[in-house]
Motif scaffolding. Structure first.
Motif, PDB file in Angstrom:
ATOM      1  N   ASN A   8      -4.058  12.497  -4.277  1.00 13.97           N
ATOM      2  CA  ASN A   8      -3.609  11.971  -2.988  1.00 13.97           C
ATOM      3  C   ASN A   8      -4.227  10.619  -2.652  1.00 13.97           C
ATOM      4  OD1 ASN A   8      -1.811  13.619  -1.157  1.00 13.97           O
ATOM      5  ND2 ASN A   8      -3.108  15.200  -2.050  1.00 13.97           N
ATOM      6  N   PHE A   9      -5.349  10.306  -3.332  1.00 13.17           N
ATOM      7  CA  PHE A   9      -6.085   9.092  -2.944  1.00 13.17           C
ATOM      8  C   PHE A   9      -6.221   8.082  -4.082  1.00 13.17           C
ATOM      9  CE2 PHE A   9      -7.489  12.615  -0.323  1.00 13.17           C
ATOM     10  CZ  PHE A   9      -7.216  12.096   0.932  1.00 13.17           C
ATOM     11  N   SER A  37       0.835  -1.199   0.000  1.00 16.25           N
ATOM     12  CA  SER A  37       0.000   0.000   0.000  1.00 16.25           C
ATOM     13  C   SER A  37       0.876   1.258   0.000  1.00 16.25           C
ATOM     14  CB  SER A  37      -0.903  -0.029   1.224  1.00 16.25           C
ATOM     15  OG  SER A  37      -1.641   1.141   1.309  1.00 16.25           O
ATOM     16  N   CYS A  77      -3.499  17.854   2.942  1.00 14.91           N
ATOM     17  CA  CYS A  77      -3.857  16.880   1.901  1.00 14.91           C
ATOM     18  C   CYS A  77      -2.829  15.759   1.850  1.00 14.91           C
ATOM     19  CB  CYS A  77      -3.943  17.560   0.546  1.00 14.91           C
ATOM     20  SG  CYS A  77      -5.538  18.268   0.267  1.00 14.91           S
ATOM     21  N   PHE A  78      -1.564  16.136   1.884  1.00 21.86           N
ATOM     22  CA  PHE A  78      -0.501  15.115   1.892  1.00 21.86           C
ATOM     23  C   PHE A  78      -0.707  14.173   3.079  1.00 21.86           C
ATOM     24  CE2 PHE A  78       2.928  18.068  -0.163  1.00 21.86           C
ATOM     25  CZ  PHE A  78       2.381  17.817  -1.401  1.00 21.86           C
ATOM     26  N   LEU A  79      -0.969  14.793   4.225  1.00 22.32           N
ATOM     27  CA  LEU A  79      -1.072  14.032   5.467  1.00 22.32           C
ATOM     28  C   LEU A  79      -2.250  13.070   5.429  1.00 22.32           C
ATOM     29  CD1 LEU A  79       0.449  14.180   8.253  1.00 22.32           C
ATOM     30  CD2 LEU A  79      -1.527  15.432   9.074  1.00 22.32           C
ATOM     31  N   PHE A  80      -3.349  13.531   4.855  1.00 22.65           N
ATOM     32  CA  PHE A  80      -4.552  12.714   4.809  1.00 22.65           C
ATOM     33  C   PHE A  80      -4.328  11.485   3.907  1.00 22.65           C
ATOM     34  CE2 PHE A  80      -9.353  12.552   4.117  1.00 22.65           C
ATOM     35  CZ  PHE A  80      -9.566  11.992   5.367  1.00 22.65           C
ATOM     36  N   GLY A  81      -3.743  11.713   2.747  1.00 22.69           N
ATOM     37  CA  GLY A  81      -3.441  10.603   1.823  1.00 22.69           C
ATOM     38  C   GLY A  81      -2.487   9.613   2.469  1.00 22.69           C
ATOM     39  N   TRP A  82      -1.520  10.132   3.154  1.00 21.98           N
ATOM     40  CA  TRP A  82      -0.509   9.307   3.834  1.00 21.98           C
ATOM     41  C   TRP A  82      -1.153   8.483   4.944  1.00 21.98           C
ATOM     42  CZ3 TRP A  82       1.434  10.135   8.957  1.00 21.98           C
ATOM     43  CH2 TRP A  82       2.618   9.447   9.258  1.00 21.98           C
ATOM     44  N   TRP A 131       1.286   4.138  -2.820  1.00 20.11           N
ATOM     45  CA  TRP A 131       1.081   5.541  -2.402  1.00 20.11           C
ATOM     46  C   TRP A 131       2.233   6.393  -2.946  1.00 20.11           C
ATOM     47  CZ3 TRP A 131       4.526   7.928   1.137  1.00 20.11           C
ATOM     48  CH2 TRP A 131       4.180   9.226   1.504  1.00 20.11           C
ATOM     49  N   GLY A 156      -2.893  23.818   3.793  1.00 22.37           N
ATOM     50  CA  GLY A 156      -3.845  22.996   3.028  1.00 22.37           C
ATOM     51  C   GLY A 156      -3.117  21.922   2.237  1.00 22.37           C
ATOM     52  N   ILE A 157      -2.009  22.316   1.625  1.00 20.96           N
ATOM     53  CA  ILE A 157      -1.219  21.350   0.845  1.00 20.96           C
ATOM     54  C   ILE A 157      -0.742  20.227   1.769  1.00 20.96           C
ATOM     55  CG2 ILE A 157       0.966  21.027  -0.410  1.00 20.96           C
ATOM     56  CD1 ILE A 157       0.575  23.810  -1.617  1.00 20.96           C
ATOM     57  N   PHE A 158      -0.201  20.625   2.923  1.00 25.34           N
ATOM     58  CA  PHE A 158       0.338  19.606   3.834  1.00 25.34           C
ATOM     59  C   PHE A 158      -0.771  18.726   4.422  1.00 25.34           C
ATOM     60  CE2 PHE A 158       4.483  21.801   3.984  1.00 25.34           C
ATOM     61  CZ  PHE A 158       5.261  20.672   3.772  1.00 25.34           C
ATOM     62  N   VAL A 166      -4.299   7.543   5.135  1.00 29.67           N
ATOM     63  CA  VAL A 166      -5.199   6.518   4.584  1.00 29.67           C
ATOM     64  C   VAL A 166      -4.422   5.342   4.004  1.00 29.67           C
ATOM     65  CG1 VAL A 166      -6.878   6.077   2.741  1.00 29.67           C
ATOM     66  CG2 VAL A 166      -7.104   8.099   4.168  1.00 29.67           C
ATOM     67  N   TYR A 167      -3.334   5.614   3.322  1.00 26.23           N
ATOM     68  CA  TYR A 167      -2.653   4.534   2.585  1.00 26.23           C
ATOM     69  C   TYR A 167      -1.382   4.005   3.251  1.00 26.23           C
ATOM     70  CZ  TYR A 167      -5.912   5.384  -1.148  1.00 26.23           C
ATOM     71  OH  TYR A 167      -7.068   5.503  -1.871  1.00 26.23           O
ATOM     72  N   VAL A 191      -0.428  26.785   2.167  1.00 26.49           N
ATOM     73  CA  VAL A 191       0.635  25.804   2.417  1.00 26.49           C
ATOM     74  C   VAL A 191       0.155  24.739   3.413  1.00 26.49           C
ATOM     75  CG1 VAL A 191       2.968  25.481   3.339  1.00 26.49           C
ATOM     76  CG2 VAL A 191       2.492  27.409   1.851  1.00 26.49           C
TER      77      VAL A 191
END
Lengths: 481, 198
Positions: free
Chosen positions: A261-262, A210, B14-19, A214, B10-12, B21-22, B8
């Motif tokens: 991102n997803f 995963s 988004c990165f954090l949320f994707g990270w 990513w 907001g960018i981080f 989740v996955y 900035v």
């Protein structure tokens, strides 16, 4: 501020592409990175060609372990992404900052030094991959110590560019700057995260897969894509002060960024992951199409205007082809992520075809267009032969088109035949083989194009400076394409 | 200034949320131990070395190790596995080779389908002998030509595989080849999954 590339009055009034005004302190690192990028592009294509040759003759150079198919395939991919893609991307980033800078680049020396070590790290990494030091991650397939070196050197180069972007606040007004900022911030975050997880936190089993996807998807959609789109937007935004903030453009950026991102889990369909993770990936991948369409509508109108103004210069053509490849790749990727399609084409060459279109068709083309634009402007010398320049463009374009078509068709045949469980696997491979050979021929065409371009570049570099060189150059190009 | 900070951040975020989740969630929810299913035995010794040889030669560039469910493809119908692969199957692997494209067949259960080590040695040395016309490259560099001291070594490959082989010589697998074959033979994920005994 010393300026070796003085804008001529004729240029300003000519309406054609504007020569770049860049201080020497920016100019040298930019050119160094661009030259290194082209070097790695050739190395990568050389490996790719050898890989294609091995598909035709599997025993080709088979007695040397360091040239086995699995290793050169990965080496080609990594060298292309980090050597060509990232060197070129960082050169562009520095150019973008430099052309609006009010003062010389004070960190030029350390940037150059970091750039040198960055390229040295790529070389060490490439050799390590060839001798079999592979952690078997696709897009981050470097040995751990190379990952660390890359992170360190990237951060050193990145620091000044990001600082300039943040201080100027230009990313709030300009789409090109905004895309660039996203890309520049993503890489250290992602590679740092990988490094920490490899060394200090235990991650194993499918969670590792995963994380791998990513990173892979992030590299595609949060590094290569934003840098490529930034170049396209910089091209259409034109001169300083003409920054525009179209609603559609910003909407496209936000949608594209959020979904990117997803989107990674769409590749994990059929893999042992909870349905919600895969479902989220598929949904994000499909929504990515909306972002790409918004960007596409916004960019197409502006690109057309710009190309008309530039009298169809060769770099305009590169940008236009890149733009279409971007749209096709994103829309195609979204379509094949749908479960009823994915169950057929997953693990087939159809997925590879869209990946190839994205990195070779979109990113490589936009970078070549940008590099051509910068070389033409910086060197202020005529290209030796406009015919050869035309040849490089068209062979490159046809090479990538054929490569995509062969892989796509081969992938369709592979998917359909794999569905029939009665058909032995060896027969499936036999059916796909002609398409793979066709793809190999297309790769040869691309390599030929790139070799010709580099040869012309070398000749231009060695030729004496002509005062009116660039005007002559551009007038010829305007006529010829 | 505030707009810059918000952008900035907001960018981080988004990165954090994707990270999250996955990277973070899978590392928590996909770990079958300690209350989950019983895990297969971990790879040790030769098999573990073989796994590294598998990775070092880029085998996962052509072969997957992932059996999809019956409604998601023909993997089970092809006999590549008797069930879909589960998180527990990769539990002890620090780097599972799920793969990206199938230029060669899936190897999730190759150790169940083929149990003869000499079959693997011949396949690695001269794939055309097993599958005529295959595009699998030969891995001759994983073998050594050594002088036969008296009796022929039982691990030696048939001399017909190399017509240029001088008299008195034999083709022997290197330690890497032995380890790789041990790893391939160990690939059997067909065991029934069951809850861990309390």
């Amino acid at each position: 501020m010393s300026n070796p590339m003085v804008e001529s009055q004729e240029w300003i009034g000519s309406g054609v592409s504007r020569p770049v005004s860049l201080d020497r302190s920016f100019f040298i690192p930019v050119i160094f990175m661009l030259v290194a990028a082209f070097f790695w592009l050739l190395v990568s294509m050389g490996f790719a060609l050898l890989g294609a040759g091995k598909i035709v003759i599997p025993s080709l150079l088979g007695s040397w372990g360091w040239l086995t198919f699995g290793r050169i395939g990965l080496a080609s991919f990594l060298v292309f992404s980090y050597g060509w893609g990232m060197n070129g991307g960082l050169a562009y980033a520095l150019y973008l900052i430099g052309k609006n800078a009010q003062e010389p680049f004070r960190g030029s020396g350390y940037f150059l030094c970091s750039a040198l070590f960055w390229n040295l790290s790529i070389f060490i990494g490439m050799m390590a991959v060839l001798i079999g030091e592979i952690p078997s991650l696709s897009w981050a397939g470097w040995p751990d110590f190379v990952l660390f070196l890359l992170l360190l050197n990237y951060s050193l180069m990145n620091y000044w560019i990001v600082k300039k972007l943040l201080v100027s606040g230009s990313f709030l007004r300009s789409l090109s700057h905004s895309y660039l900022l996203i890309a520049l911030l993503w890489f250290p975050w992602a590679i740092g995260s990988l490094f920490i997880f490899f060394h200090w936190l235990v991650i194993r089993g499918v969670s590792f897969a995963s994380m791998e996807w990513w990173f892979n998807e992030g590299f595609l959609h949060l590094w290569l894509a934003p840098v490529g789109l930034s170049m396209l937007y910089d091209y259409v935004e034109g001169r300083n002060g003409q920054r525009s903030s179209s609603f559609l453009g910003w909407l496209g950026l936000i949608l594209f960024f959020l979904c990117s991102n997803f989107a990674s889990a769409s590749h994990l369909i059929g893999a042992p992951f909870p349905l919600w993770i895969v479902g989220l990936g598929i949904a994000a991948r499909i929504l990515l199409i909306l972002g790409a369409v918004a960007i596409g509508i916004d960019l197409l109108q502006r690109l057309k205007k710009r190309i008309q103004a530039n009298k169809q210069n060769i770099f305009s053509r590169y940008f236009l082809i890149a733009f279409y490849c971007f749209l096709i790749a994103i829309v195609g990727d979204g379509c094949i992520a749908m479960p009823f399609v994915s169950r057929l084409v997953h693990f087939s060459f159809v997925e590879i075809a869209f990946l190839v279109l994205f990195i070779y068709g979109f990113y490589s083309f936009v970078l070549m267009g940008m590099a051509h634009y910068l070389y033409s402007n910086f060197f202020r010398k005529p290209w030796l032969s406009e015919t050869f320049l035309k040849i490089t463009f068209w062979t490159n374009m046809y090479g990538i088109s054929f490569l995509f078509v062969f892989l796509f068709l081969g992938g369709i045949v592979q998917s359909v035949e794999l569905e029939n469980a009665e058909l032995p696997f060896s027969q499936v491979v036999e059916s796909v083989l002609p398409y793979l050979r066709g793809a190999g021929m297309s790769a040869t065409l691309i390599l030929f194009s790139q070799l010709t371009y580099c040869f012309l570049l070398l000749l231009m570099f060695l030729m004496p400076v002509e005062k009116e060189g660039i005007e002559k150059n551009e007038k010829n190009l305007s006529r010829s394409i | 200034m505030i707009a810059r900070i918000v952008w900035v951040l907001g960018i981080f975020l988004c990165f954090l949320f994707g990270w999250f989740v996955y990277v973070i969630i899978p590392s928590q929810v996909l770990d079958p131990s300690p209350e989950g299913e019983e895990t297969p035995p971990p790879n040790f010794g030769l098999v573990e070395v073989g796994q590294q040889v598998y990775g070092a030669n880029g085998c996962s560039g052509c072969h997957t190790q992932l059996v999809r469910p019956a409604n998601m493809g023909s993997d089970i119908a092809r006999g590549w596995g008797n069930r879909r692969t589960l998180p527990v199957d990769y539990y002890h692997e620090t780097n599972p080779f799920l793969g990206i494209v199938r230029i060669g067949p899936d190897l999730s259960n190759i150790g169940k389908r083929k149990k003869d080590s000499s079959w693997f040695y011949i396949l690695l040395y001269e794939p055309n002998q097993i599958f005529p016309g295959t595009i699998m490259p030969p891995y001759k560099y994983l073998f050594r030509k050594v002088r036969a001291e008296g009796k022929r070594n039982p691990q030696a490959l048939p001399p017909e595989l190399d017509r240029t082989l001088p008299n008195g010589m034999q083709i022997m697998p290197s330690p890497e080849a032995v380890a790789l074959v041990a790893y391939l033979l160990s690939l059997d994920r067909s065991y029934p999954t069951q809850p861990k005994k309390q």
